[in-house]
Design a protein around this motif. Structure first.
Motif: not given
Length: 253
Positions: A178-184
């Protein structure tokens, strides 16, 4: 090479036929790990040992795949001891090829063991490597966008395919936790690196100089300015692009 051979057998359509050979190979891989966590990179009586940048990560990738096939304590213990040794080695002397293999290994193991320290190790390595990727902010030549700088400043090439393999695993892990910043950020890195790798493929119109066009067309050149072809470069590129398709377009079939 023992670890890579075992990995190939895991993925073979006839994997069951290789089960016993694979078991013996994996026994050898486990046996090569020292109490410190370091992997000895050649079987005795060999005296010259290979680089710690490549082979231990390959060994851990095979162990992670072995754990996926059949969870067992010896795989957990191998990663427990390896983590202490190799995380310290990365902090002391980070290097792109080290990141390529260890990211794949620890990301796969983090997904199954839920170890936050493994996850942070993967993110730390990937953040460091993504910072070496070329884009419009740090490169004036669009044809180099997506390439990842290795050891030589301003030089990028097919090694980016190996780094892309690690980026895809880090992206899967970032999404899962759920690490959205890193995923993006990692998704953008994957897209750029895939673009660069595909650009290295020799098209028919570019092979006018080749003595044997059938042996040249669709191969993966070494860099935008180096037309040499190597089978391992093609293999890494194909694996990286297959993984890219899976993480970016799986829902589309």
């Amino acid at each position: 090479m023992t670890a890579l051979t075992a990995l190939a057998m895991f993925e073979s359509p006839a994997a069951e036929a290789y089960a016993e050979v694979r078991r013996r190979l994996m026994n050898g891989v486990y046996w090569l790990q020292a109490p410190s966590g370091m992997f000895v990179t050649a079987f005795p009586p060999a005296r010259a040992l290979g680089s710690q940048l490549y082979y231990p990560g390959e060994a851990l990738a095979a162990i992670a795949r072995d754990y996926e096939e059949q969870p067992q304590q010896r795989a957990v213990e191998a990663f427990n001891t390896a983590y202490g040794y190799y995380s310290a080695l990365f902090r002391a002397a980070p290097a792109p090829p080290f990141v390529a293999w260890h990211t794949q290994a620890f990301a796969r193991m983090a997904l199954r063991t839920k170890r936050p320290d493994y996850t942070e190790f993967v993110f730390g390595m990937t953040d460091w490597l993504v910072a070496r990727q070329y884009d419009a902010s740090n490169c004036r030549w669009p044809e180099l966008y997506g390439g990842v700088e290795g050891y030589v400043p301003a030089r990028v090439g097919v090694a980016t395919a190996s780094y892309l393999e690690g980026f895809t695993d880090a992206l899967v892990l970032a999404r899962r936790v759920g690490d959205q910043e890193r995923a993006a950020r990692y998704e953008q890195a994957v897209r750029l690196a895939a673009r660069f790798v595909m650009q290295l493929q020799v098209r028919p119109v570019e092979a006018y100089y080749a003595r044997s066009r059938p042996d040249t067309v669709w191969g993966i050149r070494t860099s935008p300015s180096d037309n040499r072809l190597r089978i391992d470069h093609c293999q890494h590129a194909l694996m990286a692009l297959m993984k890219t398709r899976q993480v970016l377009f799986a829902e589309a079939g």
